[in-house]
Design a protein around this motif. Sequence first.
Motif, PDB file in Angstrom:
ATOM      1  N   ALA A 170       0.855  -1.191   0.000  1.00  0.00           N
ATOM      2  CA  ALA A 170       0.000   0.000   0.000  1.00  0.00           C
ATOM      3  C   ALA A 170       0.892   1.242   0.000  1.00  0.00           C
ATOM      4  CB  ALA A 170      -0.909  -0.011   1.224  1.00  0.00           C
ATOM      5  N   LEU A 171       0.820   2.039  -1.058  1.00  0.00           N
ATOM      6  CA  LEU A 171       1.671   3.213  -1.206  1.00  0.00           C
ATOM      7  C   LEU A 171       0.901   4.473  -0.845  1.00  0.00           C
ATOM      8  CD1 LEU A 171       3.315   2.347  -4.660  1.00  0.00           C
ATOM      9  CD2 LEU A 171       4.000   1.591  -2.369  1.00  0.00           C
ATOM     10  N   GLY A 172       1.584   5.400  -0.183  1.00  0.00           N
ATOM     11  CA  GLY A 172       0.974   6.664   0.180  1.00  0.00           C
ATOM     12  C   GLY A 172       1.381   7.805  -0.720  1.00  0.00           C
ATOM     13  N   GLY A 173       2.038   7.503  -1.828  1.00  0.00           N
ATOM     14  CA  GLY A 173       2.514   8.530  -2.749  1.00  0.00           C
ATOM     15  C   GLY A 173       4.024   8.510  -2.856  1.00  0.00           C
ATOM     16  N   ILE A 174       4.564   9.475  -3.584  1.00  0.00           N
ATOM     17  CA  ILE A 174       6.020   9.576  -3.762  1.00  0.00           C
ATOM     18  C   ILE A 174       6.606  10.347  -2.586  1.00  0.00           C
ATOM     19  CG2 ILE A 174       7.855  10.583  -5.182  1.00  0.00           C
ATOM     20  CD1 ILE A 174       6.171   9.946  -7.633  1.00  0.00           C
ATOM     21  N   ASP A 175       7.492   9.707  -1.850  1.00  0.00           N
ATOM     22  CA  ASP A 175       8.155  10.361  -0.716  1.00  0.00           C
ATOM     23  C   ASP A 175       9.236  11.322  -1.200  1.00  0.00           C
ATOM     24  OD1 ASP A 175       8.683  10.145   2.422  1.00  0.00           O
ATOM     25  OD2 ASP A 175      10.637  10.186   1.410  1.00  0.00           O
ATOM     26  N   HIS A 176      10.080  10.851  -2.109  1.00  0.00           N
ATOM     27  CA  HIS A 176      11.124  11.689  -2.686  1.00  0.00           C
ATOM     28  C   HIS A 176      11.673  11.030  -3.930  1.00  0.00           C
ATOM     29  CE1 HIS A 176      13.562   8.863  -0.258  1.00  0.00           C
ATOM     30  NE2 HIS A 176      14.513   9.072  -1.162  1.00  0.00           N
ATOM     31  N   ILE A 177      12.390  11.798  -4.711  1.00  0.00           N
ATOM     32  CA  ILE A 177      13.127  11.290  -5.862  1.00  0.00           C
ATOM     33  C   ILE A 177      14.590  11.622  -5.646  1.00  0.00           C
ATOM     34  CG2 ILE A 177      13.482  11.475  -8.352  1.00  0.00           C
ATOM     35  CD1 ILE A 177      10.513  12.193  -8.604  1.00  0.00           C
ATOM     36  N   GLU A 178      15.445  10.592  -5.704  1.00  0.00           N
ATOM     37  CA  GLU A 178      16.870  10.807  -5.476  1.00  0.00           C
ATOM     38  C   GLU A 178      17.636  10.732  -6.792  1.00  0.00           C
ATOM     39  OE1 GLU A 178      20.583   9.485  -2.604  1.00  0.00           O
ATOM     40  OE2 GLU A 178      18.835   8.167  -2.739  1.00  0.00           O
ATOM     41  N   PHE A 179      18.462  11.738  -7.019  1.00  0.00           N
ATOM     42  CA  PHE A 179      19.334  11.801  -8.184  1.00  0.00           C
ATOM     43  C   PHE A 179      20.752  11.458  -7.749  1.00  0.00           C
ATOM     44  CE2 PHE A 179      15.887  14.764  -8.556  1.00  0.00           C
ATOM     45  CZ  PHE A 179      15.522  14.808  -9.885  1.00  0.00           C
ATOM     46  N   TRP A 180      21.432  10.623  -8.498  1.00  0.00           N
ATOM     47  CA  TRP A 180      22.867  10.434  -8.313  1.00  0.00           C
ATOM     48  C   TRP A 180      23.579  11.297  -9.343  1.00  0.00           C
ATOM     49  CZ3 TRP A 180      24.270   4.604  -7.140  1.00  0.00           C
ATOM     50  CH2 TRP A 180      23.890   4.319  -5.811  1.00  0.00           C
ATOM     51  N   VAL A 181      24.466  12.162  -8.852  1.00  0.00           N
ATOM     52  CA  VAL A 181      25.068  13.199  -9.690  1.00  0.00           C
ATOM     53  C   VAL A 181      26.566  13.268  -9.448  1.00  0.00           C
ATOM     54  CG1 VAL A 181      22.923  14.545  -9.692  1.00  0.00           C
ATOM     55  CG2 VAL A 181      24.660  15.002  -7.952  1.00  0.00           C
ATOM     56  N   GLY A 182      27.248  13.965 -10.333  1.00  0.00           N
ATOM     57  CA  GLY A 182      28.685  14.123 -10.194  1.00  0.00           C
ATOM     58  C   GLY A 182      29.077  15.171  -9.174  1.00  0.00           C
ATOM     59  N   ASN A 183      28.231  16.172  -8.962  1.00  0.00           N
ATOM     60  CA  ASN A 183      28.542  17.270  -8.053  1.00  0.00           C
ATOM     61  C   ASN A 183      27.250  17.682  -7.358  1.00  0.00           C
ATOM     62  OD1 ASN A 183      29.051  19.850  -6.906  1.00  0.00           O
ATOM     63  ND2 ASN A 183      30.719  20.218  -8.352  1.00  0.00           N
TER      64      ASN A 183
END
Length: 387
Positions: free
Chosen positions: A30-43
Amino acid sequence: MSPGVRGVPEKTASDWLNAASPKASVAAPALGGIDHIEFWVGNARASAAFFAGCYGFDIVAYAGPETGVTDRVSYVLAQGDIRFVVTAGIVPSSPIVAHVAAHGDGVRDVAFVVENAAAAYGAATARGAIGVEAPHVISGASGRIVRASVATYGETRHTFVERDDYLGLFAPGYETPPVAPPVGPPVGLGRVDHVVANVELGALSQWVDFYARIFGFDQLVHFDDETISTEYSALMSTVVWDGSKVVLPINEPAEGRRKSQIEEFLDFYGGPGVQHIALRTDDIVTAVRALRDRGVRFLRVPATYYEDAKARMAGIDLPWEALADLGILVDRDHEGYLLQVFTETMGDRPTLFFEIIQREGSRGFGAGNFKALFEAIEREQERRGNL
């Protein structure tokens, strides 16, 4: 986001897509929505500044060596109900460094908020998902969160986040960053509308089945290659959703005379991944003006687009002069209408970009704009020599 990875060795869900034997009797998480979106980046510092300066996000939390995290730095950015995390590796052996070398800056994790992370992980894995981070507790002075992750397309993952017993900043190990004064006009982005994935030719139906089998998602709409095509390229797309808050369109390339935008993404990203994130606003004209003033660059359509658009939108009062000036596209369905515009790519690789969308009743995705949009994308591909 957390210091170290718990669970099985790193594998992609593509390696295991049909390998598991799901237990159909187990209810989907059961999902309550998107908590966060994580980006992997160079800086991470530069990426945080980009989202703050160009998109109007607030930098609300920081983790790194100063907070006890020794192998990476992360900044948390917030605007409305949207929460982004940008993370960079700081040691040569970091899997984040290797990921960025292979893919460039991009989305690593589309995380969901849940009431019970262990139960969600147990349900997902029982239904056939591959666990990549077993349930574990992260504690601090302000309480605790529980996290667990499963694999999805490419090297992307979905993390279940349980935070009911936590009252602090984003997570234990995060502190308040130095606060810089806001620069530029407010933008007014409110929530993540949808997150779009690109997968390989022939893989679309498998991933639609994956989200139905693992998460209990339904198919909202499907577009075939006759619907989404131009003179040169085509693609197919299916939108899956949880019936409420999580909407995940999935694209695959289709045969065309030249290289499609999906093929270009797969080539430059090095495999499947998140193609774009749609961010919803209640006032797209104000939002796009603010974003443009802040330096965000958008795809453009010919002025002739608006002659046809006015006919399609007959009976709806719209600020046509402003829409044409800002390059905002319009579409309608039986439930209402929407306005949308697409940015150029976030970084040097022609991969991740953003959509700004305003919905006035419509639950669609701008099917009436597909031809104009994809021709605009193809013009950029041609400029890069990749069409």
